[in-house]
Design an enzyme around this catalytic site. Structure first.
Site, short mmCIF file in Angstrom:
data_model
loop_
_atom_site.label_atom_id
_atom_site.label_comp_id
_atom_site.label_asym_id
_atom_site.label_seq_id
_atom_site.Cartn_x
_atom_site.Cartn_y
_atom_site.Cartn_z
N ARG A 1 -7.86 -20.29 -1.86
CA ARG A 1 -6.83 -20.15 -0.85
C ARG A 1 -5.76 -21.25 -0.93
NH1 ARG A 1 -5.21 -21.56 4.13
NH2 ARG A 1 -4.25 -19.91 5.39
N LYS B 1 6.55 -1.89 1.86
CA LYS B 1 5.35 -1.31 2.49
C LYS B 1 4.19 -2.30 2.37
CE LYS B 1 3.27 3.24 3.22
NZ LYS B 1 3.35 3.20 4.68
N GLU C 1 12.22 2.72 14.05
CA GLU C 1 11.28 3.76 13.60
C GLU C 1 10.03 3.64 14.45
OE1 GLU C 1 9.93 2.98 9.54
OE2 GLU C 1 10.01 0.82 9.89
N LEU D 1 11.16 1.55 6.93
CA LEU D 1 10.55 1.97 5.67
C LEU D 1 11.26 3.24 5.21
CD1 LEU D 1 8.07 1.36 3.76
CD2 LEU D 1 7.05 3.36 4.85
N TYR E 1 0.82 -1.21 0.00
CA TYR E 1 0.00 0.00 0.00
C TYR E 1 0.85 1.25 0.00
CZ TYR E 1 0.95 0.96 4.96
OH TYR E 1 1.56 1.27 6.15
N HIS F 1 -1.25 -21.18 -0.26
CA HIS F 1 -0.15 -20.24 0.03
C HIS F 1 0.67 -19.85 -1.20
CE1 HIS F 1 -1.20 -21.39 4.06
NE2 HIS F 1 -0.34 -20.53 4.57
N ARG G 1 7.96 4.01 -4.77
CA ARG G 1 8.02 3.06 -3.65
C ARG G 1 7.00 1.94 -3.84
NH1 ARG G 1 7.50 5.46 2.28
NH2 ARG G 1 5.32 5.61 1.62
N1 PDD Z 1 2.92 5.15 7.31
N2 PDD Z 1 7.57 3.97 8.81
C1 PDD Z 1 6.46 3.20 8.74
C2 PDD Z 1 6.50 1.85 9.35
C3 PDD Z 1 5.31 3.68 8.08
O1 PDD Z 1 4.22 2.92 7.99
C4 PDD Z 1 5.34 4.99 7.52
C5 PDD Z 1 4.15 5.55 6.79
C6 PDD Z 1 6.51 5.76 7.64
C7 PDD Z 1 6.63 7.14 7.04
O2 PDD Z 1 6.63 7.09 5.64
P1 PDD Z 1 6.07 8.28 4.75
O3 PDD Z 1 6.84 9.49 5.13
O4 PDD Z 1 6.33 7.84 3.36
O5 PDD Z 1 4.60 8.44 5.07
C8 PDD Z 1 7.61 5.21 8.28
C9 PDD Z 1 1.70 5.55 6.65
C10 PDD Z 1 1.46 7.03 6.74
C11 PDD Z 1 0.56 4.70 7.16
O6 PDD Z 1 0.78 3.51 7.33
O7 PDD Z 1 -0.54 5.23 7.40
#
Ligand code: PDD
Length: 282
Positions: free
Chosen positions: A100, A147, A180, A205, A33, A102, A52
């Protein structure tokens, strides 16, 4: 005006939008996503978000659901149909619908869902006073650079933060370093005004806000160190903040029970937030 969602080729009423029960995203979290901020009715950093998305899809060997040009069109069309001025756009791509099993399905078409939401950002109070974060062990997998929609540790972490009266949880790796936040990147400012954030790699990320802030900092001549920093260093830092598409730059004034410096948002954080605000509003 009804809220509209895009689902696999159709613009449909949001409240009636649905996907198949055998979508692999639903069954296996087999998807990725993006969350893109919307200011003044336009997407901020659209291309890096598309880059990304392409990277995440490539790492999981999920076929892109459509061309980038088509995706760009769908996003703009959805903003237009929802008349969204300020908020976020959410895109999700899964490996598609299949019985379904895997292993990858022999023939499945990637599924694409795009939605938008009005969102004005963190409250003025939170920006003025700064946020509190708590810390928890980082129990996620070894590919946090993807992501993925598989977000259980992030969901549990955020819930723990809320239950402990905080805005976010910072994740601590086995070496005692901050990776993070559950949905944000983590930053500190040292006593000699150096801004520090963890280097890119599989442990975090690659935030798009992180990348934009990095560029703005270079343009302003600020020093950035990309390296691991420990929880102890963070607690003793001059300033701390987080970045994300939804929060932009948000000051942090408390980590667990430790107040950061005088407990007020720091001057560097304020400057960086201002720089980011003019960037997204330009
Ligand atoms: N989250 N780290 C993680 C684990 C994240 O899920 C996100 C973003 C970030 C920051 O990335 P960016 O600057 O590209 O938004 C860092 C989004 C906003 C979410 O899951 O809602």
């Amino acid at each position: 005006m009804p809220r509209i969602a895009y689902v696999n080729g159709r613009y449909v009423a949001h409240r009636e939008a649905s996907i198949h029960i055998e979508d692999r995203g639903y069954q296996f979290a087999d998807g990725v996503y993006e969350v893109v901020p919307v200011f003044e009715g336009r997407l901020v950093d659209e291309e890096p978000h598309f880059d990304r998305l392409q990277y995440s899809l490539g790492e999981l060997r999920i076929a892109p659901p459509c061309s980038r040009a088509a995706l760009r069109f769908i996003c703009c069309e959805l903003l237009r149909r929802n008349d969204l001025r300020r908020g976020i756009l959410y895109m999700q791509v899964t490996r598609g619908v299949a019985a379904r099993d895997h292993k990858f399905p022999a023939a499945a078409k990637s599924a694409l869902v795009v939605t938008t939401k009005n969102y004005g950002g963190p409250t003025a109070k939170l920006i003025e006073e700064g946020a509190r974060v708590v810390t928890i062990p980082d129990i996620r997998w070894a590919r946090c650079d993807i992501k993925s929609i598989s977000l259980l540790p992030n969901v549990l972490g955020k819930q723990e933060a809320i239950e402990r009266g905080a805005f976010e949880a910072w994740l601590i790796d086995r070496e005692g370093n901050v990776t993070e936040g559950t949905s944000t990147n983590a930053w500190i400012v040292t006593a000699d005004k150096r801004v520090v954030t963890r280097q890119l790699g599989n442990a975090i990320l690659a935030g798009v806000t992180r990348a934009s802030l990095r560029k703005l900092m270079t343009a302003e001549g600020y020093e950035l160190e990309e390296r691991p920093f420990s929880l102890a260093e963070a607690k003793n830092a001059a300033e701390a903040f987080l970045t994300s598409s939804t929060s932009l730059v948000l000051p942090i004034t408390q980590i667990d029970d430790s107040r950061i410096a005088d407990g007020k948002p720091g001057p560097m954080t304020r400057k960086l937030r201002e720089a980011m605000l003019s960037y997204v509003n330009k």
